[in-house]
Design a protein around this motif. Structure first.
Motif, short mmCIF file in Angstrom:
data_model
loop_
_atom_site.label_atom_id
_atom_site.label_comp_id
_atom_site.label_asym_id
_atom_site.label_seq_id
_atom_site.Cartn_x
_atom_site.Cartn_y
_atom_site.Cartn_z
N VAL A 1 0.89 -1.14 0.05
CA VAL A 1 -0.14 0.06 0.15
C VAL A 1 1.02 1.19 -0.03
N LEU A 2 0.72 2.19 -0.68
CA LEU A 2 1.34 3.37 -0.94
C LEU A 2 0.62 4.42 -0.46
N ILE A 3 1.18 5.22 0.32
CA ILE A 3 0.55 6.42 0.86
C ILE A 3 1.45 7.69 0.77
N LEU A 4 0.91 8.47 -0.06
CA LEU A 4 1.72 9.82 -0.36
C LEU A 4 0.87 11.13 0.09
N GLN A 5 1.73 12.08 0.30
CA GLN A 5 1.10 13.49 0.50
C GLN A 5 1.71 14.38 -0.50
N ALA A 6 0.65 14.88 -1.01
CA ALA A 6 0.86 16.04 -2.04
C ALA A 6 0.85 17.18 -1.13
N ASN A 7 1.62 18.29 -2.05
CA ASN A 7 1.56 19.62 -1.32
C ASN A 7 1.20 20.71 -2.45
N ASP A 8 -0.10 20.78 -2.61
CA ASP A 8 -0.77 21.70 -3.46
C ASP A 8 -0.62 23.23 -3.19
N ALA A 9 0.05 23.43 -1.94
CA ALA A 9 0.17 24.98 -1.57
C ALA A 9 1.58 25.61 -2.27
N ILE A 10 2.42 24.57 -2.48
CA ILE A 10 3.77 25.29 -3.06
C ILE A 10 3.54 25.22 -4.60
N ASP A 11 3.85 26.11 -5.38
CA ASP A 11 3.73 26.34 -6.53
C ASP A 11 4.94 25.49 -7.64
N ASN A 12 5.94 25.50 -7.20
CA ASN A 12 7.15 25.19 -8.01
C ASN A 12 7.61 23.55 -7.66
N ILE A 13 6.68 22.78 -7.35
CA ILE A 13 7.04 21.44 -7.31
C ILE A 13 6.50 20.64 -8.34
N PRO A 14 7.32 19.48 -8.80
CA PRO A 14 7.11 18.66 -10.08
C PRO A 14 5.57 18.12 -10.02
N ALA A 15 5.03 17.81 -9.14
CA ALA A 15 3.91 16.96 -8.79
C ALA A 15 2.85 17.58 -7.95
N LYS A 16 1.57 17.79 -8.31
CA LYS A 16 0.45 18.07 -7.26
C LYS A 16 -0.30 16.66 -7.07
N THR A 17 -1.53 16.79 -6.55
CA THR A 17 -2.53 15.61 -6.21
C THR A 17 -2.87 15.09 -7.57
N LEU A 18 -3.22 15.91 -8.67
CA LEU A 18 -3.87 15.17 -9.96
C LEU A 18 -2.44 14.41 -10.56
N ASP A 19 -1.23 14.94 -10.40
CA ASP A 19 -0.16 14.42 -11.12
C ASP A 19 0.02 13.08 -10.40
N LEU A 20 0.07 13.17 -8.93
CA LEU A 20 0.37 11.90 -8.21
C LEU A 20 -0.42 10.92 -8.41
N HIS A 21 -1.95 11.40 -8.73
CA HIS A 21 -3.03 10.61 -8.75
C HIS A 21 -2.85 9.57 -10.23
N ARG A 22 -2.63 10.35 -11.31
CA ARG A 22 -2.08 9.80 -12.42
C ARG A 22 -1.00 8.84 -12.51
N MET A 23 0.01 9.21 -11.76
CA MET A 23 1.38 8.58 -11.81
C MET A 23 0.88 7.12 -10.90
N LEU A 24 0.11 7.29 -9.75
CA LEU A 24 -0.13 6.01 -9.23
C LEU A 24 -0.97 5.08 -10.00
N ARG A 25 -1.91 5.62 -10.91
CA ARG A 25 -2.74 4.87 -11.66
C ARG A 25 -2.05 4.17 -12.76
N ASP A 26 -0.93 4.88 -13.48
CA ASP A 26 -0.21 4.59 -14.62
C ASP A 26 0.91 3.57 -13.98
N ASN A 27 1.26 3.41 -12.83
CA ASN A 27 2.35 2.64 -12.51
C ASN A 27 2.01 1.53 -11.23
#
Length: 156
Positions: free
Chosen positions: A101-127
């Motif tokens: 089971v993989l538990i990730l925390q996104a950080n949508d409050a920071i503008d300049n990070i490579p992945a936000k919630t939607l990006d991480l969600h997609r990466m989880l589903r794709d991988n």
């Protein structure tokens, strides 16, 4: 359990107190990682229960190159989202390959990070995680994403 980017190891100690048999905690900055050992020893003494925490100093990408073990749960709270996307995908794939089971925390409050919630969600589903749950709290910009390698996790 494996905690990637453990910071002061509060989460691994809570995992152990919650019933985990063993936790491996990876932290980049050794001085921060050293804080956890006295905490674990004090709580172990207080609870009259041995807590097995292994602290590994280094980049969370050690999970890809070192044999840290096999894990039922892998956590990366506000750490994975700072890596390049290719490294994030490889870490997600490795966790999925062991059925964790993989538990990730996104950080949508920071503008300049490579992945936000939607990006991480997609990466989880794709991988390797066909089932992804997103948990938010009102006013919070740091949702938790929980990936399962099986479909139907809601019923478990």
């Amino acid at each position: 359990m494996l905690d990637l980017g453990s910071n002061n190891k509060s989460l691994p100690v809570m995992m152990l107190r919650g019933g985990a048999r063993e936790v491996v905690a990876v932290e980049l900055i050794p001085s921060i990682g050293e804080v956890s050992q006295p905490n674990a020893r004090i709580l172990s003494w207080r609870d009259v229960h041995p807590y097995d925490i292994q602290v590994v100093s280094g980049d969370i990408r050690l999970f890809l190159s070192e044999d840290l073990g096999s894990f039922d749960v892998v956590t990366a709270l506000s750490s994975l989202c700072f890596l390049p996307e290719a490294d994030m995908a490889r870490i997600i794939q490795k966790a999925a390959s062991m059925g964790a089971v993989l538990i990730l925390q996104a950080n949508d409050a920071i503008d300049n990070i490579p992945a936000k919630t939607l990006d991480l969600h997609r990466m989880l589903r794709d991988n390797g995680y066909p089932e992804v749950q997103v948990h938010t709290r009102e006013g919070g910009g740091q949702p938790l994403l929980v990936g399962f390698t099986w479909v139907g996790a809601e019923g478990r």
